[in-house]
Design an enzyme around this catalytic site. Structure first.
Site, PDB file in Angstrom:
ATOM      1  N   SER A 144       0.863  -1.180   0.000  1.00 25.87           N
ATOM      2  CA  SER A 144       0.000   0.000   0.000  1.00 25.87           C
ATOM      3  C   SER A 144       0.895   1.224   0.000  1.00 25.87           C
ATOM      4  CB  SER A 144      -0.878   0.008   1.256  1.00 25.87           C
ATOM      5  OG  SER A 144      -1.508   1.263   1.455  1.00 25.87           O
ATOM      6  N   TYR A 157      -1.881  -0.611  10.545  1.00 22.74           N
ATOM      7  CA  TYR A 157      -2.024  -0.980   9.137  1.00 22.74           C
ATOM      8  C   TYR A 157      -0.792  -0.525   8.350  1.00 22.74           C
ATOM      9  CZ  TYR A 157      -3.872  -1.140   4.373  1.00 22.74           C
ATOM     10  OH  TYR A 157      -4.052  -1.399   3.037  1.00 22.74           O
TER      11      TYR A 157
END
Length: 253
Positions: A144, A157
């Site tokens: 990501s 995350y």
């Protein structure tokens, strides 16, 4: 041309929806046999149905990527079904964090790290020996842009995706001379069911998300799938250890 060979075999985790489903469909359109995997059997079987309806060949294998035994069974099942494993897209992941670091819960940390980090590690652990034995292979992991910089109120995350980038780069160097390439895609905000659910509770999120990308919109799942196909293809034969942003210019700011 993608330069993927018809009849080769691709494995996609988290293929029941979103980026995983789009990539499984993209592999099938290239003429590959696809093993669709997800922890949700219903959604995974639906992806298989879509592939078969379009004339492709696919098999579903349910797998919780946090389980060593289940991941081993997934890879063994792929080889049992199709005889080899040419490409793996390790895409299964979760995103459940919504607050600042000091407000986080241990169960959130364990869940996010379990799927996003341990899951990718276990998948590569069992995929790489198969590819080494057959003399070739390509792996793409889903990281990501949160793994390339900061992600306020998503610190766990973000840490998990930084870890995916680290796993990808380290493994890529370890196997660089073995004809096994390992890369990662780093999406920004993508139009998935998860994103749409978030916008239902706060419609302003869609406007904010679009504005954070210099191109003025969020990404489409097909655009991530295209990047995965490229990284797997012979067009990327000299590419390994790359964490590729697919982000509408977000990381260029």
């Amino acid at each position: 041309m993608s330069q993927l060979l018809s009849g080769q075999v691709a494995l996609v985790t988290g293929a029941g929806a979103g980026i995983g489903r789009a990539t499984a469909l993209a592999f099938a359109r290239e003429g590959l046999k696809v093993v669709v995997s997800d922890v949700d059997s219903a959604s995974g079987e639906e992806t298989v149905g879509l592939i078969r309806a379009a004339g492709g060949e696919a098999t579903f294998i349910c797998c919780n990527v946090t389980s060593d035994a289940e991941v081993k069974a997934l890879v063994d099942g792929t080889v049992a079904a199709y005889g080899r494993l040419d490409y793996a897209f390790n895409n299964a992941g979760i995103e459940i964090e919504k607050g600042r670091l000091a407000d986080g819960q241990e169960r959130e940390f364990d869940a996010i790290m379990g799927v996003n980090v341990k899951g990718v590690w276990l998948c590569m652990k069992h995929q790489i020996p198969v590819m080494l034995a057959q003399g070739s292979g390509s792996i793409v992991n889903t990281a990501s842009i949160a793994g390339l910089g900061a992600a306020p109120k998503m610190s766990i995350y973000s840490a998990s995706k930084h870890a995916v980038v680290g796993l990808t780069k380290s493994a890529a160097i370890e196997y660089a001379k073995s004809n096994v390439r390992i890369n990662a895609v780093c999406p920004a905000v993508i139009d998935t069911d998860m994103f749409r659910r978030a916008c239902t509770s706060d419609p302003k999120k869609a406007e904010f998300a679009a504005a954070m990308h210099p191109v003025g919109r969020i990404g489409r799942v097909e655009e991530i799938a295209a990047a995965v196909i490229y990284l797997c293809s012979d067009n990327a034969a000299f590419t390994t250890g790359l964490a590729l942003p697919v982000d509408g210019g977000a990381t260029a700011i």
